[in-house]
Write an enzyme that holds these catalytic residues in place. Structure first.
Site, PDB file in Angstrom:
ATOM      1  N   LYS A  71     -60.964 -25.983  30.247  1.00 39.30           N
ATOM      2  CA  LYS A  71     -59.572 -26.279  30.607  1.00 39.30           C
ATOM      3  C   LYS A  71     -58.878 -27.059  29.480  1.00 39.30           C
ATOM      4  O   LYS A  71     -57.772 -26.709  29.059  1.00 39.30           O
ATOM      5  CB  LYS A  71     -59.517 -27.068  31.934  1.00 39.30           C
ATOM      6  CG  LYS A  71     -60.080 -26.269  33.111  1.00 39.30           C
ATOM      7  CD  LYS A  71     -59.994 -27.009  34.431  1.00 39.30           C
ATOM      8  CE  LYS A  71     -60.973 -28.139  34.552  1.00 39.30           C
ATOM      9  NZ  LYS A  71     -62.390 -27.723  34.514  1.00 39.30           N
ATOM     10  N   THR A  72     -59.569 -28.100  28.986  1.00 36.80           N
ATOM     11  CA  THR A  72     -58.996 -28.903  27.905  1.00 36.80           C
ATOM     12  C   THR A  72     -58.847 -28.054  26.641  1.00 36.80           C
ATOM     13  O   THR A  72     -57.829 -28.111  25.944  1.00 36.80           O
ATOM     14  CB  THR A  72     -59.914 -30.104  27.607  1.00 36.80           C
ATOM     15  OG1 THR A  72     -60.202 -30.755  28.848  1.00 36.80           O
ATOM     16  CG2 THR A  72     -59.277 -31.077  26.650  1.00 36.80           C
ATOM     17  N   ASP A 116     -55.399 -34.398  32.343  1.00 36.65           N
ATOM     18  CA  ASP A 116     -56.683 -34.044  32.938  1.00 36.65           C
ATOM     19  C   ASP A 116     -56.786 -34.758  34.294  1.00 36.65           C
ATOM     20  O   ASP A 116     -56.125 -35.778  34.497  1.00 36.65           O
ATOM     21  CB  ASP A 116     -57.806 -34.499  31.997  1.00 36.65           C
ATOM     22  CG  ASP A 116     -59.091 -33.735  32.226  1.00 36.65           C
ATOM     23  OD1 ASP A 116     -59.098 -32.820  33.077  1.00 36.65           O
ATOM     24  OD2 ASP A 116     -60.092 -34.040  31.560  1.00 36.65           O
ATOM     25  N   THR A 165     -60.449 -30.308  38.882  1.00 33.33           N
ATOM     26  CA  THR A 165     -61.636 -29.685  39.467  1.00 33.33           C
ATOM     27  C   THR A 165     -61.455 -29.571  40.986  1.00 33.33           C
ATOM     28  O   THR A 165     -62.284 -28.990  41.661  1.00 33.33           O
ATOM     29  CB  THR A 165     -62.879 -30.557  39.192  1.00 33.33           C
ATOM     30  OG1 THR A 165     -62.573 -31.897  39.575  1.00 33.33           O
ATOM     31  CG2 THR A 165     -63.252 -30.535  37.725  1.00 33.33           C
ATOM     32  N   ARG A 224     -69.816 -25.833  28.251  1.00 37.78           N
ATOM     33  CA  ARG A 224     -70.250 -27.185  27.850  1.00 37.78           C
ATOM     34  C   ARG A 224     -71.759 -27.331  28.009  1.00 37.78           C
ATOM     35  O   ARG A 224     -72.428 -27.925  27.165  1.00 37.78           O
ATOM     36  CB  ARG A 224     -69.520 -28.257  28.660  1.00 37.78           C
ATOM     37  CG  ARG A 224     -69.954 -29.676  28.227  1.00 37.78           C
ATOM     38  CD  ARG A 224     -69.210 -30.772  28.947  1.00 37.78           C
ATOM     39  NE  ARG A 224     -67.809 -30.791  28.570  1.00 37.78           N
ATOM     40  CZ  ARG A 224     -66.823 -31.063  29.414  1.00 37.78           C
ATOM     41  NH1 ARG A 224     -67.078 -31.340  30.673  1.00 37.78           N
ATOM     42  NH2 ARG A 224     -65.584 -31.052  28.989  1.00 37.78           N
TER      43      ARG A 224
HETATM   44  P1  ADP Z   1     -63.086 -28.704  30.732  1.00 39.41           P
HETATM   45  O1  ADP Z   1     -61.798 -29.314  30.223  1.00 39.41           O
HETATM   46  O2  ADP Z   1     -62.874 -27.535  31.625  1.00 39.41           O
HETATM   47  O3  ADP Z   1     -64.020 -29.718  31.347  1.00 39.41           O
HETATM   48  P2  ADP Z   1     -63.605 -28.304  27.896  1.00 39.41           P
HETATM   49  O4  ADP Z   1     -62.368 -27.605  27.470  1.00 39.41           O
HETATM   50  O5  ADP Z   1     -63.731 -29.744  27.528  1.00 39.41           O
HETATM   51  O6  ADP Z   1     -63.867 -28.103  29.458  1.00 39.41           O
HETATM   52  O7  ADP Z   1     -64.834 -27.454  27.275  1.00 39.41           O
HETATM   53  C1  ADP Z   1     -66.143 -27.949  27.237  1.00 39.41           C
HETATM   54  C2  ADP Z   1     -66.841 -27.562  25.948  1.00 39.41           C
HETATM   55  O8  ADP Z   1     -67.092 -26.167  25.939  1.00 39.41           O
HETATM   56  C3  ADP Z   1     -66.059 -27.858  24.673  1.00 39.41           C
HETATM   57  O9  ADP Z   1     -66.964 -28.304  23.688  1.00 39.41           O
HETATM   58  C4  ADP Z   1     -65.497 -26.530  24.244  1.00 39.41           C
HETATM   59  O10 ADP Z   1     -65.435 -26.447  22.857  1.00 39.41           O
HETATM   60  C5  ADP Z   1     -66.496 -25.547  24.808  1.00 39.41           C
HETATM   61  N1  ADP Z   1     -65.846 -24.333  25.292  1.00 39.41           N
HETATM   62  C6  ADP Z   1     -65.180 -24.208  26.451  1.00 39.41           C
HETATM   63  N2  ADP Z   1     -64.741 -22.944  26.612  1.00 39.41           N
HETATM   64  C7  ADP Z   1     -65.137 -22.274  25.520  1.00 39.41           C
HETATM   65  C8  ADP Z   1     -64.989 -20.912  25.111  1.00 39.41           C
HETATM   66  N3  ADP Z   1     -64.374 -20.031  25.870  1.00 39.41           N
HETATM   67  N4  ADP Z   1     -65.498 -20.560  23.926  1.00 39.41           N
HETATM   68  C9  ADP Z   1     -66.174 -21.452  23.174  1.00 39.41           C
HETATM   69  N5  ADP Z   1     -66.359 -22.737  23.512  1.00 39.41           N
HETATM   70  C10 ADP Z   1     -65.851 -23.152  24.668  1.00 39.41           C
END
Ligand code: ADP
Length: 357
Positions: A71-72, A116, A165, A224
């Protein structure tokens, strides 16, 4: 592993400090580099192109789904695609209405404000956010006592990208202010494999395709987790296997971390075992499960449950959580009906909303 709360479990999709340090390096920067979530990407690409065509800022966007799915990352990708600045904050970080006012008055036209855990904004803060998102105005009170005056400031047109979430915990008025809302699902195995391979090339560690597949298989569809497992397998390979990650190395390293062939770890197994062994397979409430294994209900709800539901190991019913026959089988347990407990029949109770606590 101990029976205590395990906030640093390897498999946790919650962000840990090492993840934070590496986030900038690992994050895909553009939509084309972002693997998986094809439908969502198509929708986003249209949203972005349409806004650019009209030379307008983007509509407010909401991403919802389990932690660690990107998401981030997507919020950053959107900012890059729109070529605008992004400001990062989180619901609990904006404590007072004044904090939000300070952020908003520093935004420039087109800028993105990423919030977030947007479901954790306080009431007073939300009240300020509604008119800011809808009419791009900020209502503030100047002065104190009887002389206090309401002043309305105009804000530049900016975009809020919210992430949560827990969609169900978002208040209806806030949810209504997001013009586009996208659900993020667990990734397909092939997409996670790509993410592992990409991570390996960034870390400059040699990984065989079967090694990457093994890591991906145990990463519970979560980028992640996949990247974190890759780092731990890399450590193992460095110390025990001359740096090469092949399937044998991956299996040995992941077994040592007690992550099983479906990606379940100690906490997942403790949750399932508690339901089965302490509560006759369920139905049992989430808080009761959490208390029985000394874990936070939030951790179980955000981190453990979505994946167990996805695997079909758990069902949410109106009366609580129920372990399914698949869960018994995976753990090598046989169902024994506890006194006064009906035998487990998945589907017997009508499932409640997936976001219900
Ligand atoms: P969320 O905000 O949903 O908790 P993040 O955006 O922080 O998740 O992503 C978590 C990790 O996974 C980060 O290190 C990001 O670089 C990696 N990541 C997430 N989605 C992808 C993707 N589609 N391709 C490559 N890396 C990804």
């Amino acid at each position: 592993m101990s029976n205590q709360a395990t906030p640093d479990r390897f498999i946790s999709p919650k962000q840990q400090s090492e993840d934070k340090r590496l986030a900038g390096v690992l994050r895909p920067q553009r939509l084309l580099e972002f693997t998986g979530q094809e439908k969502l990407k198509t929708n986003l690409a249209i949203l972005i192109e349409a806004a650019q065509g009209r030379q307008e800022p983007l509509d407010h966007i909401l991403f919802h789904g389990p932690p660690g799915l990107g998401k981030t990352t997507l919020a950053h990708v959107v900012a890059n695609e729109m070529n605008v600045n992004i400001r990062i904050t989180a619901g609990p970080a904006i404590e007072r209405a004044g904090d939000l006012a300070a952020i908003l008055t520093n935004m420039r036209a087109g800028d993105i404000l990423f919030i977030d855990e947007v479901h954790r904004l306080g009431r007073a803060v939300e009240e300020i956010l509604y008119p800011a998102m809808e009419d791009f105005v900020l209502d503030i009170i100047v002065g104190k006592g009887p002389g206090a005056k309401n002043v309305r400031l105009k804000l530049p047109r900016f975009t809020v990208i919210g992430a949560t979430t827990r969609l169900a915990l978002l208040t209806a008025p806030l949810r209504a202010r997001f013009g586009a809302a996208y659900r993020m699902d667990f990734y397909e195995q092939a997409a996670i494999e790509q993410i592992v391979l990409r991570g390996a090339s960034i870390f400059d560690v040699p990984v065989a395709t079967d090694g990457a597949s093994e890591i991906a298989r145990r990463a519970r569809g979560t980028p992640r987790v996949a990247l974190r497992l890759l780092r731990r397998v890399r450590d193992y390979a460095q110390v025990r296997a001359e740096g090469q990650i092949d399937v044998e190395t991956a299996v040995a390293a992941l077994n040592l971390l007690e992550i099983d062939n479906l990606g379940l770890d100690d906490l997942d197994r403790r949750v399932l075992r508690a339901i089965i062994e302490k509560f006759g397979g369920g139905p049992v409430g989430l808080d009761t499960i959490a208390a029985s294994i000394s874990e936070e209900p939030d951790t179980i709800m955000d981190v453990v449950e979505p994946y167990l539901l996805q695997l079909g190991f758990l069902e949410r019913t109106a009366r609580g959580r129920v372990a399914t026959p698949h869960a018994y089988k995976h753990l090598g347990l046989t169902a024994v009906s506890a006194p006064n407990t009906p035998p487990i029949q998945p589907g017997l109770f009508s499932p409640s909303s997936p976001d219900e606590a």
